[in-house]
Design an enzyme around this catalytic site. Structure first.
Site, PDB file in Angstrom:
ATOM      1  N   TYR A 108     -37.247  25.363  35.140  1.00  0.00           N
ATOM      2  CA  TYR A 108     -36.145  24.747  35.875  1.00  0.00           C
ATOM      3  C   TYR A 108     -35.841  25.471  37.180  1.00  0.00           C
ATOM      4  O   TYR A 108     -34.940  25.063  37.932  1.00  0.00           O
ATOM      5  CB  TYR A 108     -34.870  24.735  35.019  1.00  0.00           C
ATOM      6  CG  TYR A 108     -34.944  23.878  33.776  1.00  0.00           C
ATOM      7  CD1 TYR A 108     -36.117  23.218  33.424  1.00  0.00           C
ATOM      8  CD2 TYR A 108     -33.854  23.733  32.953  1.00  0.00           C
ATOM      9  CE1 TYR A 108     -36.188  22.444  32.281  1.00  0.00           C
ATOM     10  CE2 TYR A 108     -33.907  22.956  31.795  1.00  0.00           C
ATOM     11  CZ  TYR A 108     -35.080  22.312  31.474  1.00  0.00           C
ATOM     12  OH  TYR A 108     -35.146  21.540  30.343  1.00  0.00           O
ATOM     13  N   LYS A 155     -43.433  30.414  22.198  1.00  0.00           N
ATOM     14  CA  LYS A 155     -44.747  29.877  21.842  1.00  0.00           C
ATOM     15  C   LYS A 155     -45.793  30.871  22.335  1.00  0.00           C
ATOM     16  O   LYS A 155     -46.660  30.565  23.155  1.00  0.00           O
ATOM     17  CB  LYS A 155     -44.932  28.493  22.472  1.00  0.00           C
ATOM     18  CG  LYS A 155     -46.170  27.738  22.000  1.00  0.00           C
ATOM     19  CD  LYS A 155     -46.109  27.298  20.570  1.00  0.00           C
ATOM     20  CE  LYS A 155     -47.321  26.448  20.208  1.00  0.00           C
ATOM     21  NZ  LYS A 155     -47.389  26.130  18.761  1.00  0.00           N
ATOM     22  N   ASP A 159     -42.289  25.106  17.786  1.00  0.00           N
ATOM     23  CA  ASP A 159     -42.561  23.929  16.958  1.00  0.00           C
ATOM     24  C   ASP A 159     -42.134  24.171  15.520  1.00  0.00           C
ATOM     25  O   ASP A 159     -41.597  23.276  14.855  1.00  0.00           O
ATOM     26  CB  ASP A 159     -44.025  23.512  17.048  1.00  0.00           C
ATOM     27  CG  ASP A 159     -44.995  24.677  16.959  1.00  0.00           C
ATOM     28  OD1 ASP A 159     -44.558  25.836  17.004  1.00  0.00           O
ATOM     29  OD2 ASP A 159     -46.211  24.416  16.857  1.00  0.00           O
ATOM     30  N   ASP A 218     -33.217  24.221  25.902  1.00  0.00           N
ATOM     31  CA  ASP A 218     -32.675  22.901  26.215  1.00  0.00           C
ATOM     32  C   ASP A 218     -32.990  21.917  25.086  1.00  0.00           C
ATOM     33  O   ASP A 218     -32.143  21.106  24.691  1.00  0.00           O
ATOM     34  CB  ASP A 218     -33.286  22.414  27.531  1.00  0.00           C
ATOM     35  CG  ASP A 218     -32.581  21.203  28.109  1.00  0.00           C
ATOM     36  OD1 ASP A 218     -31.565  20.754  27.523  1.00  0.00           O
ATOM     37  OD2 ASP A 218     -33.021  20.701  29.145  1.00  0.00           O
ATOM     38  N   ASP A 261     -30.162  20.631  21.486  1.00  0.00           N
ATOM     39  CA  ASP A 261     -29.785  19.245  21.190  1.00  0.00           C
ATOM     40  C   ASP A 261     -30.094  18.905  19.738  1.00  0.00           C
ATOM     41  O   ASP A 261     -29.316  18.196  19.071  1.00  0.00           O
ATOM     42  CB  ASP A 261     -30.517  18.282  22.124  1.00  0.00           C
ATOM     43  CG  ASP A 261     -29.821  18.149  23.471  1.00  0.00           C
ATOM     44  OD1 ASP A 261     -28.802  18.837  23.676  1.00  0.00           O
ATOM     45  OD2 ASP A 261     -30.298  17.371  24.312  1.00  0.00           O
TER      46      ASP A 261
END
Length: 340
Positions: free
Chosen positions: A128, A179, A212, A236, A240
């Site tokens: 970002y 990851k 994951d 991010d 959620d």
């Protein structure tokens, strides 16, 4: 306390009004200055965040944001021009997202699992940061890049904040989510930083999950988490999902923090502006009120913060889920509970 208020658009205006109502009950005498920023201003003036307004906002102790956005504004205009600019200009390097399933709140997960953890998401780096570009746009050979920026300084300050929060919680457990088997450069920096800083926090137990795997555990075993630290993009996404399993994004609060207190931090509900229900009194202001609790805690008003959260918890435990009340009715109940 000097508070900059950005009600924004849609239901942001409605929930902010009720959040301020509760804030005044918990901490009377706050000097609030409202700023007209969001889709409405952009349509009228083509401005998103003028430099002069940004400088005024810098002079406040904190920022309360309702929600911004409208389908009539091109994608990215408000996100980058307002929300991300505030985060970057005010060095909001810690994005704090609690996930807590309160009694009386239904979860989509079976068995009423215990969910009470907090995600510390890095807020000013990662993909970002805006490091990227496009070559040969619109051709068959177009190249688009988004470079994930991870600095030793930026990672360490977020990791250090996460360890401090974990140390202050009863379970004293921290999970790094990344990851690092594929993102070997950034992942290695995050892993080495957690290992190095962790030496200074011997009471904190440390775990690691690939992102994951974390999405699986958030659904099958959310109780394993206490404090999660992760990068901007992964944070991010998983926050959620965390909100979804803890009762929905409509109850999710967040803080964008400069933990050095050199700049005002910004507090906001996670939900959007929901223009389809704006002005109908249907919006639940609970997430905005919980954001007020986070704001008070950040500014050292721990008792007032706990009072606000306790009022929310009691209201959620007793309200009728089929008829929780209008936006103003919920705000009135919470304000009375705080002041009474």
């Amino acid at each position: 306390m000097k508070l900059a208020v950005i009600p924004g658009d849609g239901i942001g205006i409605e929930v902010t009004e009720q959040a301020l109502r509760v804030l005044d009950a918990a901490h009377p005498g706050i000097e609030a200055t409202r700023y007209d920023l969001g889709a409405g201003r952009w349509h009228r003036t083509a401005e998103v965040l003028p430099d002069s307004v940004l400088e005024e906002i810098r002079g406040h102790d904190a920022i309360l944001l309702g929600a911004v956005g409208d389908p009539s504004v091109p994608s990215g205009v408000l996100e980058r021009g307002l929300l991300l600019r505030l985060r970057f200009e005010l060095d909001h390097h810690v994005n704090l997202r609690p996930a807590k399933l309160y009694p009386g709140v239904p979860s989509p997960l079976a068995g009423d699992p215990v969910i009470d953890f907090v995600v510390i998401r890095e807020g000013t780096e990662g993909p970002y940061a805006g490091n990227g570009g496009v070559l040969r746009r619109g051709t068959d050979h177009e190249i688009a890049t988004e470079v994930s920026v991870n600095t030793a300084y930026g990672v360490e300050r977020v990791v250090r904040d996460a360890f401090a929060r974990a140390q202050a919680r009863p379970r004293q457990h921290l999970t790094l989510v990344h990851k690092n088997n594929v993102l070997t450069f950034a992942g290695d920096l995050w892993a080495r930083t957690v290992a190095r800083v962790g030496v200074e926090f011997p009471d904190v137990t440390v775990a690691y999950n690939h992102v994951d795997a974390a999405t699986i555990y958030l659904v099958t075993d959310p109780g394993r988490y206490d404090v999660v630290v992760t990068d901007n993009l992964f944070g991010d996404i998983i926050t959620d999902l965390a909100a979804a399993v803890a009762g929905g994004i409509g109850l999710a609060a967040s803080g964008n923090l400069d933990v050095s207190h050199n700049n005002p931090s910004m507090f906001e509900p996670v939900h959007g502006s929901a223009p389809d229900i704006a002005g109908q009194g249907k919006a639940d202001p609970t997430a905005a009120v919980l954001s007020v609790s986070m704001l008070l805690a950040h500014l050292g008003q721990a008792d007032a913060a706990m009072q606000v959260e306790a009022a929310v918890a009691a209201d959620l435990a007793t309200r009728d889920p089929k008829n929780p009340g209008t936006t103003s009715e919920i705000g009135e109940r919470l304000a009375k509970a705080v002041s009474g």
